[in-house]
Structures are given as structure tokens and as C-alpha cells.
Design an enzyme around this catalytic site. Structure first.
Site, short mmCIF file in Angstrom:
data_model
loop_
_atom_site.label_atom_id
_atom_site.label_comp_id
_atom_site.label_asym_id
_atom_site.label_seq_id
_atom_site.Cartn_x
_atom_site.Cartn_y
_atom_site.Cartn_z
N LEU A 165 0.81 -1.21 0.00
CA LEU A 165 0.00 0.00 0.00
C LEU A 165 0.85 1.27 0.00
CD1 LEU A 165 -2.88 1.19 0.19
CD2 LEU A 165 -2.59 1.20 2.66
N ASP A 166 0.61 2.13 -0.97
CA ASP A 166 1.27 3.44 -1.05
C ASP A 166 2.80 3.35 -1.09
OD1 ASP A 166 -1.28 4.48 -0.91
OD2 ASP A 166 -1.19 4.86 1.24
N ALA A 167 3.31 2.21 -1.54
CA ALA A 167 4.75 2.03 -1.54
C ALA A 167 5.32 1.79 -2.93
CB ALA A 167 5.13 0.87 -0.61
#
Lengths: 283, 283, 283, 283
Positions: free
Chosen positions: C226-228
């Protein structure tokens, strides 16, 4: 939160703040925001208050009556407005849609606190976009040989729709002096350059020719002097040798719409005060 | 212009501004600047006035005596300072010179309104640069195995030089909790990342690893929680795949010194108020 | 100008540029743009050429056949595309319209060089806006108790519309791992914070709590983490103590849509190469 | 890493890149960086290579001999330089120290890759600062009634110190036309406005009068036309009604030194190519 916005400009001297805040305290006015500016050069003082409307015992008219003696004592130029009364903004456009679409969308999602009674354009291209938003669209073509009739009609429409403010969202026509005077301090333009650089036509071409490394946009009040009115907001974006004029135009559009949207927001929230062809912006 | 700076924080309610401005008007105090902030979330009110010193009939002590009853009535946290009394700022550095040189030069050309009674560093490299400015330099090495004696000496030097404020200009050592507590709200650090990204060591290496497109710096007050104190100022600069860690370090240095200089200026001009691990900065 | 875009990544060594430019010169290919990047840390070389299509004697297939031996010799990861063949971009949205409206308007005025075969949303609110643009709108609600059927339908729609690329224009749902894998390097998200700060939900609330002085947005490829995923573009805007969470959300929206539009443009013009969870962006 | 920097400008046509990269590959030259720019408007092509020096079998002279036939064939304006040979930069200043101190400090910490054989100033104020850095300082006063002798001495000093480049770090004197011609493309100035706005004297006063919302600085090559030479770099900073001219001057200084430092770095790394009063900057 509903507020009354009290805007004041007057020659600077001791006791102004005390007088005004005393007045407010007398009526239990709850100050939500307050900004002051003392301009050393001109010797003027500027002030903006937002007062919670529900804390005051009167309406706008009552406020005006109660405050008038103080205003007179200090020779104030002043106004008070009600945040619950939306300003009526007439938008004017031409063929380019970026600024118009941006303002319409902000209005549509309740980000711009105003009413848009109509859009006036000198071309018919943007009719469908405007009408989708449920806003009347007027096509007023401008005859290059005789522009007067068009501007008479524009003026009539502005009056008919009781506009508080007119926004030239890339309208691409120069307003005649009589309109500039009639709506002084109420017509906002976006110029597609970082003024005072590149006044007049085709600023991006001028910028490309000069080889600047930043291009910009300027949101300003319209005066009779072309592109010389009081500046509300400016912004820039970096360009390089890789950018053609077309790239500059495209990137410039983003800066134009951002500067215009911010400038208009300041105006709608009564944050801008004009003095000596300059602005105080209480952001 | 010499001014008194009156800084106030208190629970919000009606009449604060009136009370304070009345007080000032009573003594013919000429308000040069005034800023207010009403924080809805916490219910607190913040206020900063600059009053022309020559318009007031008393000195700081007289001001304090006259104002204390009002401050008590409104449960104010407050202070008043004299712009003519320069704050005493102890600078702490290590080997990297960019922040130190920048602050020293600003001080040298009278841009930073403070006195610098001394510089403390854990390495001796920057002695000559400091001494050229006519400022005493103390080399206090920190033994990694027992840091306590060094920090005792640091604390002694800070006290001896009657510092109002300590600036960690890339000091590269973590202050022990007791020093953080002792000088709470008076120690300013520059962290070389855009906090809360990349807390701790080697932030530019972390940034390069993550592939961010902007790097930054954060000027904040030091607390016992590493890199978690109230933020005063931040800034960023664009990076790209072309930038190595060394490029990031070089470009980051410019952002660091700019953010630190701005943050320190705000502090020196009594523009920063700390509340709930956040700051109100009346810029 | 119609161009072929040749994108190459391979282990760095002497002679790559010569080999490729020789190949192009052999066929009289006129290089319009060329960018190179030699990554010292990974030892990889990245290259992008735009060649005038009318200067070459073959079409894409012919290009591929002629170039394959060279690509094999240098172990290249590569692709060639035709600027005249527009990428097919499926947009996904939820209730917030700012990113969607911005992309639709850019597409509408021919600023985004792509086709938009459809918009998929988990709420029906934006149907009318999408349909005004003449684009099919699919409402695929997501049942919080069993999200699988919705994502199966989403995947089917993406495939049916032969999407080259999917843009999560504030879609507000986390894509399941299998979709992330299936469309690896082809799903672009806009996260409403300056990553890696404030991963996850409600980043503006997190930002307000931390008291940061800049907020931002991050355009990145979606991965299972996530969001990486690899960051394409980021931008920030200044905030202050005066900004409430609502103000941050409003100002953040402008940054979000700008960062997303720029990131998507880079992707559409084949300017982005992913390597080691980072991107090379030949802007 | 020691590199040879090959800089080329020539009329655009097919085969330039192939020819040059073939040449380099023939000698096993390892290309570390390469940048190209094809200017559609002028029909010129610009190119910059950094080649690892240790990968080539010859020195600069050998390189020149081997490359000359190719350069002639394509009518190239070209040069090749060795990154290990530092350029000699003469700094010129007046009384204001901010740009000079910034450049000296960058040089001092090895951030600016050049030699500074001397500083020339028309006032003696900055002598001590310069001499602390171990650099000779020449005080050459300019008699307003007869400037010629001073500029003759300036020219003599520049020649004596074998300057590759002269930097006017807020020198505050207008160079006479003969000096502009003699050192064409080698004199870098920092102008304290965002050109072409506010050409000439006291630009911050002009900016304050016009009420702009951003001020800037421009790093450019000096030509006989005042403030009209090719622009290398520009930057801006936001101002408001709160900023007096003194504030603008102070904030402007930070922009000036940053723009100058970046522009000079580009020049020192042979990243700037002048064409038609504009620059290509391969950053």
C-alpha cells in the site's frame, strides 16, 4: 459558520483597533478572524474582521447604522458583508475553456462560494459545457469593426444579472474604458504572463523569444490601462529550452487557472483591499 | 522602529481583543502590527502585537505590571519583549559548515537581529571561520562511550553565556532528555528531511532509496522525542533520477540553511507560539 | 509530428549508444529527442529516443524485427511505440470529482494524448459528468463484506475495454493483490500526501495533527504494498496554522490533480521507466 | 570521476548522433552522460556528452585532432574540456556581500568546482572576508567622472589571472561595451529582478511600486545591451503587502545568491550553450 465581514481602510492613528474592537465587544461580537496592516509608506491602516453573525444582536443594516459614527470619526472607507449572502459573479470567456471549466467545476463542487448567474462569451464554442452546469450562456459576438454594440449588450447583461463581480476567464477582448470605469474594482482578469513582463498580446511567444526560465500568470483588477491594474495574485512555473511555445501555452494554462481561482477566492471572501493601484490581500 | 512585542495565548472567548486593544489605547499605544488566530479545534486564541515603544508611557517592567491583571482575568500565557533587546543565541555545530556559515554571515551583515555569544562544536574544524567573525568558539568533543561529561559542559556553556535560545546548526548529536527539558521551546534544530518522512539518520540515503521526487528540510523545536518536536518551517527542492545521494546532499544543504534561517528569524521576532506540539507562526 | 518511441533499459557498458544510433542512422532515422541515464548505483543504462516516423522505412513490426538482434546482444528490456497510436486509459473514481474532472477536461481539449474507453466508479454520483463527455460510465459498487465480485467485474471491464493503463483518480478502494499483479506497471494512483509521510487513510488529518508546514500529493504506480509503489511525480503546497483540515483538503485537491495529470502525461508519452521500485522520468 | 565534456552545436540533420557515438565507440569511450536538444524553430541541434576520461586512449589534444574531421563535416561549433582542469573564475563585487560570501563559501567547502584566482571590487569593504579565504583581493575604485582607467585595470587583472570566466556578484557597475565584447559569453551577472521585468536600477523599488506578488532574480550572460543578455537561470520568492522594500531586498538576496550559484554551476560544468540570445541548459 456564518460571519459578518467588516473591511476598513483609513489614515493610520492611535486607537483605531481599540475603537473597533470595543464596538464589537459592546455588542458581544465574537471575533473569528482579524487581520491588520499598517502601511508605513502611505500612512494608511487596513483591517478585516470576521465576526460570528449569531453573536451579534443586529443584522447587516443594524450593524451599518451602529457603526457609521465610528467610521465617520476615523474617515474610514469601509463595508460590511454577510458570508451567507453569496456574491453574484458573471463569467466572461472566449474559446479557451481551461479557466472557465476550472471555475465552473470549483463552483459545482461548492468550493467557490458564489452564484454564477450567467456566462457571456464572444464565441459559441463553450455553450454546452456551461449549460451542463445549469447556467445560462449568452453568445455576444464582437464585431471588430464596431465593438460598441457588443459591449453595450455585455453591460446590459451584467446589469440585468445584478453582478457583484465580473471575471474575464480568458475573454481575449479589451474592455472599453467606460466599462472599466463603471465596474471599477469589480472586474477581475487573468493575464497569461508574469506582469509587468510581456504586457499585451501573445505573451508566451514573447517569453519564448526572450528565453526566460520561468513563465507566469497574473490575476488583477481591470483598469483603463491595459494589464496595469492592481495585482491580486501571481504564480509561475519553470520552463526550459525543451519547451516549445505550445508547451508553454499548455503549462501556462495550469498556472493561469490556479492564479485566477485563488485571486477570485480572495475577492469573494472580501480579503482584497485596493489602495494606490496595489492590493492588500489578507489571506 | 523600536517596538514592544506582546504575545498572548488563552482560551478563546468574546472580548479578548477589545480588552487588549483598550488597554493599549488607554496608554496611547500605537499598534504597528497585530495578528490573531482563533484555533477552532483546541478552542484557543493566539495574539501578537507590535506596539511602538515610544508611544507608550512605561518600560517593559511597567508594561508587565499594568497588564498583569488583564492577563490573569483571561488566564493568559503571555510575554512582552523589547525589540531593542537582542536575544542571545548560542550556535552548535559539528563539521558541516553550510548552516553555520549562513547564520554567521546573516548575523555579520545585520540581517539576523540577535547576539551570538559563542559557538559550541563537537569538532574543531570550524574554529577559524567562527573566530574570524569575532565570536568565541568552544570545542567540546563528545565521547561516544560516555557522552554525559560533554553535555554537562555544553549546558554549563549555554548557561554561562546566558543564552535565550540554542540553535543546532547540523550539530549531529542527539541532545539528552534533561537538556531537552531544561531548554524546552528554546532549542531549534534543522533536520535534513521533510518530516515526518525519513526520521533519524541518513535521510538523504533513505530518500534516494525510496525514489522520492522532492527532498526537504524541517526546522523544529527540539523535544525528547527525536525529530518529533513542533515544526516551525519546512521547505523542499525537486530532485530526479539524475541526482545521486551526493547531489541530494548538496541541494539539500541549500534547503536546510534557508529553512533554518527563516525559522530562526520567526523565533527571534517572537512570531512563533507553541501549542499542542504544533506552532502558530505569525509571519 | 508522428514519432516512434524507443525505450531501452540494459546493463551499462561501452557502445550501447553507438550501436543504437548506428542502427537508426543506417535506416536514416531522424532522432527528434534522445535521453540517456546511466545509473551508477545499479549499473544500469536507460535510454529513450523519439524518431520521426516518416524518416524510417518500416512500420512498428518492421522496426521490432530489425532491432531484436541488437536488443538481444545487449540484454535489453525494451519497447517501441507509435505516437499516433493512442493509449487506452480506463479511469476509476469514487465520489470526489476533482481529479476525474481535471483529466476529463484535459482529454476533452486534446491536452491528454489518449483514449478513455470508460470510467468505472464505486458510486454513481459522477455519471452525468462522465456521460457529458461521451464516455461510458460503469457503476460497480463494492460490498465491504465481500469485495471480490466487484473487483472481478472491474477486471473484466478493464480487459473488455482493452486498457493499456488504469488511473485511480481518487478511487478510494485498495486494489486486491491479484489485480495489482495482473496490471503491474500499468495502474497509476494519486495518493493525497507527500509519501512516504502519512501512508494510509486520512492523510490530511494526520498532517494537521503533526503540524506540517507543507502538504503534498504523490503520483505512483500501484503495487501490492500500500502506497509504496514507484513514485512518478510529487508536489507540495504551503499550509499554515490558519488552515483547517477542510482548507488542507481543498488546497490538497489542486496539488493532487496537478501531480496526477503530470504523472499520467509522462506515462502516456513513454517517459517513465521503472527499475528497483524507483522511476526514471525523462521529462 | 574524471570526464571529457564534449559540447556540440550544429545545423540539425540525420546521422549526427550516430556519427558522434560511433566515433566514441571506436575509441571505446564510455558515455557517462549524454543530452540532446533539437530546436525545431532554429533548426539547430545541441549535444553534450560526458565521457569517462580513463576509457579513452588520448588526451584532450588527441581528442581534438581525432574529432576535427567530424566537426568539419557537420559544421559544428564545438569544444571539449577536461573535468579535471578547473576553470579560473574572477569574482567582482562592490559592497554587498551576500552573493560573494555565498560563492566563496561554496568554493571553500569544495562545492564549486573552480579556482578563484582573485576578487576585484570597486570598494574595499570586503577585503578581509576574501583574504580569510586565502584569495587575493584587488580594490579598483571607479571614478564616476572617468571610468575608463578603472576598467582598463579590471581588464588587465582579468587577463593577468587568466580568467576563463568572470562573475559579477552584485558588482553594481555597468561594464563598458569593449569589455562585454572582449569576454563575450564568459561574463555572468546576477540581476536583482525577474527579467524582463524591472530592467535597470532599483528593481525592488520598482517592484514595490507595481505591487507584484512575487519578486525574482535573473542570472544571465552580460552583453552590451543592459540586462538583456542570454538568461541562464531565474528564480522567484513570494512577497505580500506586509513586505517593505527593505524586506524585499532581504528576501531577494536569498533568491539572487541561489540563482547565481546554480547558473555558475551550470556554466562551470559546461552545461550552458548560447544560441540566438537564448540558452540551452543541460541540467
Amino acid at each position: 459558520m456564518r460571519t459578518f465581514r467588516l473591511i476598513i481602510a483609513c489614515p493610520d492613528r492611535v486607537g483605531i483597533v481599540a475603537k473597533v474592537s470595543n464596538f464589537l465587544a459592546t455588542y458581544n461580537g465574537w471575533i473569528h478572524q482579524a487581520s491588520h496592516h499598517s502601511d508605513e509608506q502611505s500612512g494608511w491602516f487596513f483591517m478585516r474582521h470576521e465576526i460570528r453573525a449569531d453573536s451579534l444582536p443586529f443584522d447587516l443594516e443594524g450593524f451599518r447604522q451602529a457603526f457609521t459614527p465610528i467610521a465617520n470619526e476615523f474617515s474610514m472607507t469601509w463595508q460590511v458583508s454577510d458570508s451567507a449572502v453569496k456574491k453574484r459573479v458573471v463569467l466572461m470567456a472566449s474559446r479557451d475553456s481551461h479557466c472557465l471549466a476550472d471555475l465552473l467545476h470549483r463552483w459545482h463542487r461548492n468550493e467557490l462560494d458564489c452564484e454564477i448567474p450567467c456566462v457571456i462569451a464572444n464565441h459559441d464554442d463553450l455553450r454546452s459545457m456551461v449549460e451542463w452546469h445549469g447556467i445560462p450562456f449568452y453568445h455576444v459576438p464582437v464585431d471588430p469593426k464596431d465593438k460598441q454594440p457588443a459591449f453595450a449588450e455585455v453591460s446590459r447583461l451584467i446589469d440585468e444579472h445584478e453582478a457583484d463581480c465580473v471575471v474575464l476567464a480568458r475573454y481575449m477582448q479589451i474592455l472599453p474604458p467606460d466599462l472599466c470605469q463603471k465596474y471599477q474594482g469589480r472586474v477581475i482578469n487573468i493575464h497569461h504572463s508574469f506582469l509587468p513582463s510581456f504586457v499585451g498580446a501573445k505573451p508566451y511567444h514573447q517569453a519564448a523569444l526572450r528565453g526566460v526560465k520561468l513563465i507566469g500568470a497574473t490575476c488583477h483588477y481591470v483598469t483603463e490601462d491595459l494589464d496595469a491594474g492592481p495585482i491580486i495574485e501571481q504564480d509561475v512555473v519553470r520552463v526550459s529550452h525543451r519547451d516549445t511555445v505550445a508547451d508553454m501555452v499548455r503549462n501556462g494554462k495550469d498556472v493561469e487557472k490556479m492564479a485566477l481561482a485563488r485571486g477570485l477566492r480572495y475577492h469573494l471572501e472580501d480579503r482584497v483591499m485596493i489602495h494606490d493601484n496595489k492590493t492588500v490581500v489578507f489571506d
